[in-house]
Every structure is written in structure tokens, then in C-alpha cells.
Write a protein that holds these residues in place. Sequence first.
Motif, PDB file in Angstrom:
ATOM      1  N   LEU A  60      87.801  83.951  62.311  1.00 52.77           N
ATOM      2  CA  LEU A  60      88.733  84.050  63.601  1.00 52.77           C
ATOM      3  C   LEU A  60      89.609  85.249  62.948  1.00 52.77           C
ATOM      4  N   VAL A  61      90.543  85.452  61.325  1.00 55.07           N
ATOM      5  CA  VAL A  61      91.023  86.137  61.029  1.00 55.07           C
ATOM      6  C   VAL A  61      90.500  87.436  61.557  1.00 55.07           C
ATOM      7  N   LEU A  62      89.208  87.621  61.075  1.00 56.78           N
ATOM      8  CA  LEU A  62      88.720  88.608  61.045  1.00 56.78           C
ATOM      9  C   LEU A  62      88.485  89.810  62.052  1.00 56.78           C
ATOM     10  N   THR A  63      88.367  88.719  64.052  1.00 61.02           N
ATOM     11  CA  THR A  63      88.126  88.796  65.596  1.00 61.02           C
ATOM     12  C   THR A  63      89.539  88.772  65.694  1.00 61.02           C
ATOM     13  N   ARG A  64      91.436  88.781  64.738  1.00 61.61           N
ATOM     14  CA  ARG A  64      92.024  88.740  65.481  1.00 61.61           C
ATOM     15  C   ARG A  64      92.563  87.677  66.329  1.00 61.61           C
ATOM     16  N   SER A  65      91.657  86.364  65.869  1.00 63.62           N
ATOM     17  CA  SER A  65      92.279  85.487  67.543  1.00 63.62           C
ATOM     18  C   SER A  65      93.015  85.136  67.116  1.00 63.62           C
ATOM     19  N   GLU A 124      86.900  72.958  64.181  1.00 61.10           N
ATOM     20  CA  GLU A 124      85.499  74.135  64.943  1.00 61.10           C
ATOM     21  C   GLU A 124      85.584  73.987  66.192  1.00 61.10           C
ATOM     22  N   SER A 125      86.183  73.623  67.127  1.00 65.41           N
ATOM     23  CA  SER A 125      86.360  73.656  68.216  1.00 65.41           C
ATOM     24  C   SER A 125      87.048  74.838  68.483  1.00 65.41           C
ATOM     25  N   LEU A 126      87.943  75.433  67.681  1.00 63.40           N
ATOM     26  CA  LEU A 126      88.604  77.225  68.120  1.00 63.40           C
ATOM     27  C   LEU A 126      87.295  77.727  68.018  1.00 63.40           C
ATOM     28  N   ARG A 127      86.934  78.202  67.288  1.00 64.29           N
ATOM     29  CA  ARG A 127      85.864  79.187  67.513  1.00 64.29           C
ATOM     30  C   ARG A 127      84.784  79.217  69.078  1.00 64.29           C
TER      31      ARG A 127
END
Length: 341
Positions: free
Chosen positions: A179-184, A226-229
Amino acid sequence: MKFFLKYYKVLVPITLWLFFLFFSIRVFSQFIAFSDAIERGFLLIFLYVSIYYFNWFILVPRYYIKKKYLIFFAFIFILIIVSSFLRILIANHYELNLHTLNENPLIDSVVLKKAIGSFGISFFVLASSFLVRIADLYTKQVKQKELLIQQKTEAELTLLKAQLNPHFLFNALNNIYALVLTRSEFAADSLISLSQLLRYIIYDTSVEFVPLEKEIKYLKYYIELESLRLERKDNLDIKISEMDSNYYIMPMLFIPFVENGFKHSDINKDGKMKIHINMHKNELEFICENTYSLYEKNVDSVGGVGLTNSINRLDRMYHDRYNLEITDENEFFSVNLKIQL
């Protein structure tokens, strides 16, 4: 009954001594002075208590338990002879002054009859001491074995938990890293969910059982994490019924199965995943199903350390009180767990 089993090694000899003392005083107070009958009774009690506990503390542990049977039975024979001789001396001392002694059939001064009676009483006292002592040692051995089994089980469960928690943390951090890599925008929320889960793992899962409500609460935290992604959240079917606050369950039981489902599902590729938890009286039913693709995800085989550890923990904690059915066919993985709480 429980009280007797707990204190039998005290109750049996006390009952034996009190009965013998009462019987001796009751019978002989009819033929000799009451004070003499009491004195005679206590002397005989002292004699038999001495041989009882000499057998208990010395003969049985030093010789019988160590399988030195010849020495043990030799000592028993000597104790019977000596105690019988002393009993006859005590009896004769008080009965010599009784002019009606030979007139009563209950107290016969014939030496042979006295010897047989003395032998019988000494044998009974030593046999009682032997049987109660053996029963006591056997009970201690059984309790020690049970304690060793319990300690071994606890050690194995502790090891399984130690393997499970880092495994879970490793996967959770991987998800947050993605998530951090994709700047989510969900990265911060995922860290909060993870902190709640870590608090539960560190402070609440050290015990054998936790409230079922609490386990469900933190399972929901994990599902949220888990649902966040997920790109297709409508493909995730979650139904968790209300739980009775009186029930307890093994901690970190459901998360490995759910983690396995998320890890291997193709839910972002039009796949499906279902998590249902229901209570039927005292039976808890947990269902976790997911589709997966062998070709679209570069992951290891379905299952893994967390899943294997959960099955091992179920075996140790619930034995025959649970039923687990795992199906893996046609790119469909299903876990159906039923537990009698």
C-alpha cells in the motif's frame, strides 16, 4: 467422594486408630478399671502406629519400591513377630490382676490364642499401611505424568504460537508495504488496524482461551486490513452472527484460515471469497471459502505454516470436540470448522 480421594491417606489410618481404640476400651473396661483400659488402649495404639508408619516411610520406599522384595518381606515378618510379642506383654500386664480373666470367653489367657490374635492384628495394620502407601504413590505418579503431559502440551502450543505470530506479522507488513509503495490513501488506516491486532497478539493471546467476542472483534480488524487492498470488495461475502459473551475460544484460531484465503484467492480477478461464522447452541461453525487461480498468482501452494499450526493447535486443545473439513479441488479452496464450545 472427592474429599475422601483427596484425604484418604489421612482418613484411613485415623479411622483405623479410632476404631481400634474405641473397641479396645469398650471391651476391656468391662473387666479391668476404666483408666487401665484407656492406658492399655493407648499403648497398643502407639505400638501399631509405630509399625504402620515405619512401613510407610521406610520399608515401602526403601525396599519395596526399589524391588528389594526379599529384604522387604523379611522386615515385615520381623515386625509382625516383634509387635505381636509386645502386644502379648502389654495385654498380660493388665490382665494378670484380673481374677475373672479366665471366666470370660472374650479374653482367653491361652498363649497360642493370644499369639494368633496378635499376629492377625499386626498383619492387618501392616497390610493397611502397605495398600494405602502404594495407592498414594500410584496417585502421585499419575498426577506427575498428567503434569508432564500438560507441560509438554503447553510448550508445544507456545512454540506454535511463536511460529504463528511472526508468520502473521510478516504477511501483514507485506500488505502494508504494498500500500505504501502505491501511495495508497489506506496505508495509514491499515497501520491503525495492524496496531490493534498487535496489541491483541502481545497482551491477550498468552492465555489458553479468550472470550469469543474478543476473537471475533480482532478477526474483523484483520479482515478490514486485508480488505483495504481489494479492488473488488463486492466479491467478498462476510456474515458473522452475534456471539454469546459466555463462550471462550482458543486465540488466533480464525486468522490463519482467513489469511490463507486472502493470500491465495483471485478475488481481484473476478474470484469469490466467503467468510461465515455462526453459533448453533454451543456449536460454533466457521466457513472460509475462496476461488484461486494456479496461473495468475505466483504464490506457494495453498496452505502453509499458519494453517498447519492451527490444525495442530486444534488437535491439542479440542481433541474430539471439533470437526475440520478442508477441500481443495478445481481451483476452489474451502475450510469448514465446527467446534463444541
